[in-house]
Motif scaffolding. Structure first.
Motif, short mmCIF file in Angstrom:
data_model
loop_
_atom_site.label_atom_id
_atom_site.label_comp_id
_atom_site.label_asym_id
_atom_site.label_seq_id
_atom_site.Cartn_x
_atom_site.Cartn_y
_atom_site.Cartn_z
N VAL A 1 0.69 -0.89 0.28
CA VAL A 1 -0.23 0.29 0.28
C VAL A 1 0.95 0.87 -0.08
CG1 VAL A 1 -1.92 1.10 1.29
CG2 VAL A 1 -1.57 -1.69 1.47
N ILE A 2 0.65 2.44 -0.77
CA ILE A 2 1.69 2.99 -0.83
C ILE A 2 0.50 4.23 -0.62
CG2 ILE A 2 3.11 4.59 -2.68
CD1 ILE A 2 3.43 1.65 -3.73
N GLY A 3 0.87 5.15 0.58
CA GLY A 3 0.36 5.75 0.69
C GLY A 3 -0.25 5.76 1.74
N MET A 4 -0.66 5.57 3.38
CA MET A 4 -1.16 5.27 4.62
C MET A 4 -1.52 6.31 4.61
SD MET A 4 -1.20 1.71 5.11
CE MET A 4 -1.35 1.61 6.87
N GLY A 5 -2.41 7.27 4.23
CA GLY A 5 -3.52 8.04 4.68
C GLY A 5 -4.81 7.07 4.98
N LYS A 6 -5.93 8.15 4.41
CA LYS A 6 -7.54 7.36 5.27
C LYS A 6 -7.53 6.20 4.34
CE LYS A 6 -9.44 11.73 4.76
NZ LYS A 6 -8.06 12.69 4.76
N SER B 1 5.35 -7.45 -3.48
CA SER B 1 4.40 -7.49 -3.85
C SER B 1 3.81 -7.75 -4.72
CB SER B 1 3.25 -5.95 -3.42
OG SER B 1 4.27 -5.00 -1.94
N ASP B 2 2.12 -8.48 -4.27
CA ASP B 2 2.20 -9.53 -5.71
C ASP B 2 0.52 -8.72 -6.44
OD1 ASP B 2 2.92 -12.57 -5.29
OD2 ASP B 2 2.06 -11.65 -3.36
N PHE B 3 0.15 -7.22 -5.11
CA PHE B 3 -0.43 -6.48 -5.42
C PHE B 3 0.15 -5.87 -5.55
CE2 PHE B 3 -3.16 -10.25 -5.28
CZ PHE B 3 -3.72 -9.71 -6.68
N ILE B 4 -0.03 -3.87 -5.75
CA ILE B 4 0.62 -2.66 -5.23
C ILE B 4 -0.70 -1.71 -5.55
CG2 ILE B 4 1.86 -0.87 -5.46
CD1 ILE B 4 4.00 -2.89 -6.54
N THR B 5 -1.25 -1.52 -4.05
CA THR B 5 -2.46 -0.03 -4.41
C THR B 5 -1.81 1.50 -4.38
OG1 THR B 5 -4.69 0.47 -4.07
CG2 THR B 5 -3.40 -0.92 -1.94
N ILE B 6 -2.01 2.07 -4.88
CA ILE B 6 -1.96 3.44 -4.77
C ILE B 6 -2.92 4.70 -4.04
CG2 ILE B 6 -0.96 5.62 -5.72
CD1 ILE B 6 0.55 3.25 -7.26
N HIS B 7 -2.59 4.83 -2.67
CA HIS B 7 -3.44 6.18 -1.89
C HIS B 7 -2.79 7.08 -2.13
CE1 HIS B 7 -6.30 2.90 -2.89
NE2 HIS B 7 -5.42 1.92 -2.39
N THR B 8 -1.85 7.72 -2.57
CA THR B 8 -1.34 9.41 -2.60
C THR B 8 -2.11 10.30 -3.18
OG1 THR B 8 0.47 8.98 -4.45
CG2 THR B 8 1.17 7.79 -2.58
N PHE C 1 -1.54 -3.94 -10.59
CA PHE C 1 -1.05 -2.38 -9.72
C PHE C 1 -3.57 -2.01 -10.30
CE2 PHE C 1 2.81 -2.51 -10.86
CZ PHE C 1 3.28 -1.09 -10.05
N ILE C 2 -3.01 -1.10 -8.43
CA ILE C 2 -4.11 -1.18 -8.54
C ILE C 2 -3.70 0.68 -8.68
CG2 ILE C 2 -6.91 -0.71 -7.47
CD1 ILE C 2 -4.97 -3.28 -6.65
N ASN C 3 -4.75 1.66 -8.80
CA ASN C 3 -5.12 2.77 -9.22
C ASN C 3 -6.47 3.69 -8.52
OD1 ASN C 3 -4.51 5.71 -8.28
ND2 ASN C 3 -3.70 6.09 -10.80
N VAL C 4 -6.71 3.75 -7.44
CA VAL C 4 -7.86 4.12 -7.31
C VAL C 4 -7.51 5.56 -6.81
CG1 VAL C 4 -10.26 4.31 -6.37
CG2 VAL C 4 -9.56 2.26 -7.19
N ALA C 5 -6.74 6.41 -6.69
CA ALA C 5 -5.94 7.93 -5.83
C ALA C 5 -5.89 8.74 -7.15
CB ALA C 5 -5.12 7.45 -5.51
N ARG C 6 -5.15 8.58 -7.56
CA ARG C 6 -4.68 10.31 -9.28
C ARG C 6 -4.01 9.81 -10.27
NH1 ARG C 6 -8.83 12.09 -7.68
NH2 ARG C 6 -9.08 13.96 -6.69
N GLY C 7 -4.46 10.39 -11.41
CA GLY C 7 -3.51 9.99 -12.91
C GLY C 7 -2.80 10.40 -12.29
N GLY C 8 -1.62 9.96 -13.28
CA GLY C 8 -0.15 10.11 -12.77
C GLY C 8 0.61 10.06 -12.17
N ILE C 9 0.19 9.06 -11.22
CA ILE C 9 1.50 8.86 -9.81
C ILE C 9 1.71 7.71 -10.98
CG2 ILE C 9 1.26 7.53 -7.14
CD1 ILE C 9 -1.27 9.48 -6.86
N ILE C 10 0.72 6.73 -11.56
CA ILE C 10 1.87 5.78 -12.54
C ILE C 10 1.67 6.01 -13.63
CG2 ILE C 10 0.81 3.51 -13.09
CD1 ILE C 10 -0.16 3.33 -10.98
#
Ligand SMILES: NC(=O)c1ccc[n+]([C@@H]2O[C@H](COP(=O)([O-])OP(=O)(O)OC[C@H]3O[C@@H](n4cnc5c(N)ncnc54)[C@H](O)[C@@H]3O)[C@@H](O)[C@H]2O)c1
Ligand SMILES: O=C(O)[C@H](O)COP(=O)(O)O
Length: 544
Positions: free
Chosen positions: A146-151, A196-203, A227-236
């Motif tokens: 998990v990249i970004g351990m905020g809310k 990691s087998d899965f990496i999810t972005i939350h920054t 990869f999963i990105n439900v944060a913001r486009g451009g981080i990946i």
């Protein structure tokens, strides 16, 4: 009446408090083009948007009445916050109100990708019964980075644990203790890549996170990672991701957000290993009601009572700190108003010193109130707490704030000193426990004056009879004296007198005062909003 413009798809139920409020008129215009929005924005005090409306600096040039821009959601990257700050417009959002929606969407995307549900669905509704092409993978015993351990990252980690996943988390604010409490491991970005087998972005998308997942990072990841990105486009970096998928290194990606929205790139849309949704992370009935409700209530509070909770362009304070700082905030603005009148010029340099209890407190808002007080003397209503620092920079005025451990004889003490060329003016002030705000220093003179609307500062020779002469002249003009204080640095040298008066002095009285023998200078000092100033709330009357 306050007019509120609502663009983008915002929940009616969530807007109820605004619709029901007798002082607010709400107008919905969900599909406006820039030119149309530009033509009408000047009529509104508040604007509510989601991520689709671009609130650019150009648009804000037409927003003459706008006081609040509300983002019914979290990310404010569609709003030019600097331009809003420059115009003194408050930008608010609803942090946390869509956390659960985005969390659940992340898990839905991870499971859908792992089991290829969108691909299988498409084939099945197309009439094919293909039971061979969609052999998925399990989450159980896999590692999730998990990249970004905020809310959202935290909620995702908690839920992923219930699937039996091992969780690695990276966030500059993640401590070993919190990670341990969550039953996960604090990791570096490299460790996440390796294991990691899965990496999810939350920054958020920042200069630091833009392109965080690029060719170099992807080359460090484990083969078969998803990869999963439900944060913001451009981080990946989308191109790098596609390359890594085509090379067979990355097994798949689940994307809700894109570098450019709406996404049209066939390399993403036609890739069998990439599943996509059109920025739906926050799109649940519950989240949409909540974000709209939070910002509606805050707009009412800001415009009616000038109280701010979630402003993106203001320093944040807890309710408790705000209550504690309240008397200082009120006094701070008056200190600013006084010092600039004392200098009689716009300053080129500002020095703020805090002592005593104040060195332990968050004084950023207090600094802003002093600066607002200084600037408002020349810039009037165009200054508020939002744009005070911005305007200062624009005017080329430098400022320096220091917290000092030395003892100034008061439990708390603030000193504001401003300079123009070789001239300097200084005001020292404190809040006395049980007695309230006091001005205790004017330049180098010690005094003890309660801030009042009308003050008279007299510089005179320290000789007998001066107090009587000033008092009787004011009496002749029917001006009642509230209090009188004298201060001197040397016996028989120059002294000062500070009087609080019941009404403002006219230039005629000032002229008459200066004719008194032994009186060197008389200056009328005026303070704004003294009556409405001390009753309690954070003062933001200029935003009204
Ligand atoms: N897809 C959607 O519809 C949707 C919905 C809600 C939120 N979001 C987005 O999700 C993201 C996370 O939202 P949140 O509410 O959890 O925000 P948050 O502020 O609670 O958490 C963000 C975390 O990212 C961390 N961070 C910042 N820079 C980092 C870096 N370089 N490396 C690692 N961590 C870093 C911060 O320390 C913080 O803990 C935001 O970008 C938000 O806009 C998207
Ligand atoms: O930052 C957010 O709150 C999300 O990206 C949601 O955006 P939306 O309100 O446009 O769905």
């Amino acid at each position: 009446m306050f007019k509120v413009l609502v663009t983008d798809g915002i929940s009616d139920t969530g807007l109820k408090s605004l619709f029901d409020h007798p002082n607010f008129i709400v107008e919905r215009q969900p599909t406006l083009k820039f030119e149309e929005l530009k033509n009408i924005i000047g009529d509104y005090e508040a604007l509510i948007v989601r991520s689709q409306t671009k609130v650019s600096a150009e648009l804000l040039q037409y927003a003459d009445k706008l006081k609040v821009i509300a983002r019914a959601g979290v990310g404010v990257d569609n709003i030019d916050v600097n331009a809003a700050t420059g115009k003194g417009i408050i930008v608010i959002n609803a942090p946390g109100a869509n956390t659960i929606a985005a969390t659940e969407h992340t898990l839905a995307m991870m499971l859908s990708m792992a089991r290829m549900i969108p691909q299988a669905h498409k084939k099945t509704v197309g009439g094919e019964w293909d039971r061979n092409s969609f052999k998925g993978v399990e989450l159980y015993k896999k590692t999730l980075g998990v990249i970004g351990m905020g809310k959202i990252g935290t909620e995702v980690a908690k839920r992923a644990k219930s699937f039996g996943m091992n969780i690695l988390g990276y966030d500059p604010y993640l401590t070993e203790e919190r990670a341990e409490k969550l039953g996960m491991k604090k990791a570096s970005l490299d460790l996440i890549a390796r294991e990691s087998d899965f990496i999810t972005i939350h920054t958020p998308l920042t200069n630091d996170t833009k392109g965080l997942v690029n060719d170099e990072y992807l080359s460090k990841t484990k083969k078969g990672v998803r990869f999963i990105n439900v944060a913001r486009g451009g981080i990946i970096d989308e191109k790098a991701l596609v390359r890594a998928i085509q090379a067979g290194h990355v097994a798949g990606a689940a994307l809700d957000v894109f570098e450019k929205e709406p996404v049209a790139d066939p390399a993403l849309l036609d890739n069998p290993n990439i599943i996509v949704t059109p920025h739906l992370g926050a799109s649940t009935v519950e989240a949409q009601e909540k974000v709209a409700q939070e910002v509606s209530e805050e707009i009412i509070e800001i415009l009616e009572t000038q109280s701010i909770r979630n402003a993106v362009n203001m320093p944040q304070m807890s309710g408790e700190t705000q209550q504690k700082m309240q008397p200082y905030l009120l006094l701070g603005e008056h200190v600013g108003q006084l010092v600039v009148q004392l200098l009689k010029h716009a300053p080129s340099k500002i020095e703020i010193n805090y002592y005593g209890d104040l060195i332990e407190e968050d004084t950023e808002l207090l600094t802003r109130t002093m600066i607002k007080g200084i600037l408002s003397y020349h810039l009037s209503d165009s200054v508020n707490l939002i744009n005070a620092l911005h305007l200062l920079k624009e005017q080329g005025v430098s400022y320096n704030v220091q917290k000092n451990a030395s003892n100034k004889g008061f439990a708390n003490y603030m000193e504001l000193s401003i300079t123009k060329g070789s001239e300097t003016a200084k005001i020292g002030a404190t809040v006395l426990n049980g007695y309230g705000a006091r001005i205790v220093k004017i330049n180098d003179y010690r005094i003890d004056v309660r801030p009042e609307s009308h003050l008279l500062l007299v510089k005179h020779q320290d000789v007998p009879g001066m107090i009587g002469k000033v008092g009787s002249l004011l009496g002749d003009y029917q001006i009642n004296i509230g209090t009188m204080q004298v201060g001197r640095t040397t016996v028989g040298g120059e002294a000062i007198m500070v009087l609080t008066l019941d009404k403002q002095l006219t230039p005629e009285v000032i002229r008459a005062l200066t004719l008194i023998n032994g009186l060197n200078e008389a200056q009328s000092l005026e303070l704004d909003n003294v009556d409405s100033f001390y009753p309690g709330r954070l003062e933001l009357e200029k935003i009204k």
